[in-house]
Design a protein around this motif. Structure first.
Motif, short mmCIF file in Angstrom:
data_model
loop_
_atom_site.label_atom_id
_atom_site.label_comp_id
_atom_site.label_asym_id
_atom_site.label_seq_id
_atom_site.Cartn_x
_atom_site.Cartn_y
_atom_site.Cartn_z
N SER A 12 0.84 -0.71 0.10
CA SER A 12 -0.22 0.23 -0.03
C SER A 12 0.80 0.91 -0.21
O SER A 12 0.25 2.34 -0.16
CB SER A 12 -1.27 -0.16 1.58
OG SER A 12 -0.41 0.44 2.56
N HIS B 203 3.49 3.76 -2.36
CA HIS B 203 4.79 4.03 -3.63
C HIS B 203 5.91 3.20 -3.10
O HIS B 203 6.42 2.78 -4.29
CB HIS B 203 4.31 5.15 -3.21
CG HIS B 203 3.16 5.73 -3.95
ND1 HIS B 203 2.35 5.18 -5.29
CD2 HIS B 203 1.84 6.73 -3.53
CE1 HIS B 203 1.64 5.64 -5.38
NE2 HIS B 203 1.16 6.37 -4.12
N ALA C 218 -3.36 3.06 -7.80
CA ALA C 218 -4.56 4.16 -7.78
C ALA C 218 -4.37 4.11 -5.90
O ALA C 218 -4.95 3.39 -5.64
CB ALA C 218 -5.81 4.14 -8.77
N SER C 219 -5.16 5.14 -5.88
CA SER C 219 -5.26 5.35 -4.45
C SER C 219 -6.03 4.85 -3.92
O SER C 219 -6.24 3.85 -2.40
CB SER C 219 -5.84 6.68 -4.00
OG SER C 219 -7.27 7.11 -4.82
N SER C 220 -7.19 3.52 -4.72
CA SER C 220 -8.07 2.93 -4.11
C SER C 220 -7.77 1.70 -4.06
O SER C 220 -8.12 1.17 -3.08
CB SER C 220 -9.27 3.18 -4.71
OG SER C 220 -8.49 2.40 -6.56
N ARG D 189 -4.85 0.72 -2.93
CA ARG D 189 -4.19 1.44 -2.35
C ARG D 189 -4.57 0.85 -0.81
O ARG D 189 -4.22 0.96 0.22
CB ARG D 189 -3.10 2.88 -1.53
CG ARG D 189 -1.74 2.71 -2.75
CD ARG D 189 -1.00 3.75 -3.08
NE ARG D 189 -0.95 4.45 -1.55
CZ ARG D 189 -0.38 6.17 -1.49
NH1 ARG D 189 -1.81 6.30 -2.30
NH2 ARG D 189 -0.47 6.14 -0.01
N SER D 190 -6.12 2.14 -0.29
CA SER D 190 -6.71 1.53 0.70
C SER D 190 -7.36 -0.44 0.82
O SER D 190 -7.24 -0.39 1.74
CB SER D 190 -7.85 2.28 1.01
OG SER D 190 -8.93 2.13 -0.12
#
Length: 102
Positions: free
Chosen positions: A19, A21, A33-35, A37-38
């Motif tokens: 999660s 970078h 993408a941030s989704s 990662r969450s």
């Protein structure tokens, strides 16, 4: 159940590291993408909580949480070793030095 607790903790730590970078780049993955990662964060947290359940099931409710800290430590140590080996291998590859693996 001990092996299951160790595997669940290792998968949890791996998801938590993916999660970030930094570790995505280190392992050669494109930035997520941030989704995603969450999702990695939630799955990692769930797997670590599941390893607590597996430890409590294996050693009982009194000794399970204590053994769980040992499981977390061992699995995190293994992941740190693997991540550091991949970063060293990448550095060697970038410098053009021969690989240590055969």
């Amino acid at each position: 159940m001990t092996v299951i607790a160790l595997l669940l903790a290792f998968v949890g730590w791996t998801c938590l590291s993916l999660s970030m970078h930094r570790h995505q780049r280190q392992l050669g993955f494109p930035p997520a993408a941030s989704s995603y990662r969450s999702i990695f964060r939630w799955v990692g947290a769930f797997m670590i909580a599941a390893s607590l359940w597996a430890s409590a099931d294996a050693w009982g409710p009194e000794q399970g949480p204590v053994a769980w800290f040992g499981v977390l430590t061992g699995s995190a140590f293994l992941l740190v070793l693997l991540l550091s080996m991949t970063s060293r291998e990448d550095e060697r590859r970038q410098r053009g030095a021969p690989s240590a693996r055969r």
